[in-house]
Design a protein around this motif. Structure first.
Motif, PDB file in Angstrom:
ATOM      1  N   PRO A 123      34.278  16.700   8.947  1.00  0.00           N
ATOM      2  CA  PRO A 123      32.984  16.607   9.926  1.00  0.00           C
ATOM      3  C   PRO A 123      32.125  15.695   9.319  1.00  0.00           C
ATOM      4  O   PRO A 123      32.062  15.600   8.251  1.00  0.00           O
ATOM      5  N   PRO A 124      31.295  14.948  10.319  1.00  0.00           N
ATOM      6  CA  PRO A 124      30.421  13.741   9.708  1.00  0.00           C
ATOM      7  C   PRO A 124      29.328  14.789   8.840  1.00  0.00           C
ATOM      8  O   PRO A 124      28.765  14.191   7.782  1.00  0.00           O
ATOM      9  N   LEU A 125      29.185  16.027   9.099  1.00  0.00           N
ATOM     10  CA  LEU A 125      28.022  16.855   8.231  1.00  0.00           C
ATOM     11  C   LEU A 125      28.578  16.608   6.840  1.00  0.00           C
ATOM     12  O   LEU A 125      27.598  16.669   6.043  1.00  0.00           O
ATOM     13  N   ALA A 126      29.987  17.259   6.550  1.00  0.00           N
ATOM     14  CA  ALA A 126      30.227  16.871   5.155  1.00  0.00           C
ATOM     15  C   ALA A 126      30.125  15.765   4.482  1.00  0.00           C
ATOM     16  O   ALA A 126      29.826  15.622   3.257  1.00  0.00           O
ATOM     17  N   ILE A 127      30.525  14.624   5.141  1.00  0.00           N
ATOM     18  CA  ILE A 127      30.208  13.259   4.833  1.00  0.00           C
ATOM     19  C   ILE A 127      28.830  12.996   4.469  1.00  0.00           C
ATOM     20  O   ILE A 127      28.556  12.396   3.359  1.00  0.00           O
ATOM     21  N   HIS A 128      27.898  13.259   5.467  1.00  0.00           N
ATOM     22  CA  HIS A 128      26.498  13.249   5.214  1.00  0.00           C
ATOM     23  C   HIS A 128      25.876  13.811   3.886  1.00  0.00           C
ATOM     24  O   HIS A 128      25.004  13.447   3.301  1.00  0.00           O
ATOM     25  N   VAL A 129      26.471  15.080   3.627  1.00  0.00           N
ATOM     26  CA  VAL A 129      26.116  15.806   2.473  1.00  0.00           C
ATOM     27  C   VAL A 129      26.363  14.981   1.278  1.00  0.00           C
ATOM     28  O   VAL A 129      25.802  15.005   0.437  1.00  0.00           O
TER      29      VAL A 129
ATOM     30  N   HIS B 119      31.730   6.648  11.128  1.00  0.00           N
ATOM     31  CA  HIS B 119      30.352   6.017  11.352  1.00  0.00           C
ATOM     32  C   HIS B 119      29.560   6.669  10.079  1.00  0.00           C
ATOM     33  O   HIS B 119      28.903   5.917   9.444  1.00  0.00           O
ATOM     34  N   ALA B 120      29.599   7.762   9.885  1.00  0.00           N
ATOM     35  CA  ALA B 120      29.037   8.561   8.700  1.00  0.00           C
ATOM     36  C   ALA B 120      29.241   7.815   7.307  1.00  0.00           C
ATOM     37  O   ALA B 120      28.604   7.506   6.403  1.00  0.00           O
ATOM     38  N   ALA B 121      30.628   7.740   7.135  1.00  0.00           N
ATOM     39  CA  ALA B 121      31.025   6.955   6.033  1.00  0.00           C
ATOM     40  C   ALA B 121      30.448   5.510   5.902  1.00  0.00           C
ATOM     41  O   ALA B 121      29.975   5.263   4.824  1.00  0.00           O
ATOM     42  N   ALA B 122      30.555   4.871   6.888  1.00  0.00           N
ATOM     43  CA  ALA B 122      29.938   3.362   6.922  1.00  0.00           C
ATOM     44  C   ALA B 122      28.514   3.409   6.727  1.00  0.00           C
ATOM     45  O   ALA B 122      28.245   2.542   5.637  1.00  0.00           O
ATOM     46  N   LEU B 123      27.741   4.546   7.045  1.00  0.00           N
ATOM     47  CA  LEU B 123      26.160   4.385   6.575  1.00  0.00           C
ATOM     48  C   LEU B 123      26.152   4.501   5.155  1.00  0.00           C
ATOM     49  O   LEU B 123      25.297   3.768   4.470  1.00  0.00           O
ATOM     50  N   TRP B 124      27.016   5.561   4.515  1.00  0.00           N
ATOM     51  CA  TRP B 124      26.673   6.057   2.876  1.00  0.00           C
ATOM     52  C   TRP B 124      27.312   4.620   2.403  1.00  0.00           C
ATOM     53  O   TRP B 124      26.665   4.496   1.386  1.00  0.00           O
ATOM     54  N   VAL B 125      28.383   4.139   2.536  1.00  0.00           N
ATOM     55  CA  VAL B 125      28.831   3.008   1.988  1.00  0.00           C
ATOM     56  C   VAL B 125      27.980   2.029   1.834  1.00  0.00           C
ATOM     57  O   VAL B 125      27.536   1.425   0.947  1.00  0.00           O
ATOM     58  N   GLY B 126      27.343   1.578   3.132  1.00  0.00           N
ATOM     59  CA  GLY B 126      26.394   0.667   3.326  1.00  0.00           C
ATOM     60  C   GLY B 126      25.283   0.945   2.274  1.00  0.00           C
ATOM     61  O   GLY B 126      24.885   0.023   1.734  1.00  0.00           O
ATOM     62  N   LEU B 127      24.871   2.115   2.620  1.00  0.00           N
ATOM     63  CA  LEU B 127      23.608   2.475   1.427  1.00  0.00           C
ATOM     64  C   LEU B 127      23.817   2.359   0.165  1.00  0.00           C
ATOM     65  O   LEU B 127      22.997   1.772  -0.567  1.00  0.00           O
ATOM     66  N   HIS B 128      24.765   2.695  -0.254  1.00  0.00           N
ATOM     67  CA  HIS B 128      25.251   2.506  -1.785  1.00  0.00           C
ATOM     68  C   HIS B 128      25.524   1.136  -2.009  1.00  0.00           C
ATOM     69  O   HIS B 128      25.090   0.750  -3.277  1.00  0.00           O
ATOM     70  N   VAL B 129      26.188   0.217  -1.250  1.00  0.00           N
ATOM     71  CA  VAL B 129      26.270  -1.050  -1.485  1.00  0.00           C
ATOM     72  C   VAL B 129      24.777  -1.765  -1.925  1.00  0.00           C
ATOM     73  O   VAL B 129      24.681  -2.635  -2.792  1.00  0.00           O
TER      74      VAL B 129
END
Length: 133
Positions: free
Chosen positions: A77-83, A8-18
């Motif tokens: 961890p989601p935190l690492a992905i969010h960073v 879910h964390a990855a999906a957020l950042w991939v979506g925002l970058h797209v």
């Protein structure tokens, strides 16, 4: 680690970058239409900067997204992905704004590149940690 939360964390950042890439692309198209330019920039500085802002993001974002996706796959961890996601997104956004406003060296461009490199380094170290550990 909770792989679902990491996904879910990855999906957020991939979506925002797209969405960032789409926005930068639309800015190029808008300027091409405004200046009636089909190919290249025809020496129009505003268009040249928009093209480079999109091109530069297109060059740096995919590697960052690859790191984000692989971190999610290994259950980081989601935190690492969010960073990684936040620092990369902020860097690319700040850089694009700086480049769009000035073709020369600028503080926003420098900050954007530093953020991008920090995201790359953090992502690379995290990936190596999961590969080795």
């Amino acid at each position: 680690m909770d792989t679902l939360a990491s996904g879910h964390a990855a999906a957020l950042w991939v979506g925002l970058h797209v969405l960032l890439l789409l926005t930068l692309s639309l800015l190029v198209v808008r300027l091409r239409q405004k200046h009636k330019v089909a190919l290249g920039d025809e020496g129009i500085p505003e268009l040249a900067r928009a093209i480079r802002a999109f091109g530069n993001a297109s060059e740096y974002v995919p590697v960052g997204l690859a790191a984000i996706i692989v971190l999610a796959l290994v259950g980081a961890p989601p935190l690492a992905i969010h960073v990684v996601g936040l620092v990369l997104f902020a860097g690319r956004l700040i850089h694009a704004v700086g480049l769009s406003n000035s073709g020369g060296a600028s503080i926003p461009r420098a900050i954007g590149m530093i953020c991008t490199w920090v995201a790359y380094i953090f992502g690379a170290v995290a990936l190596l940690f999961y590969a080795i550990g």
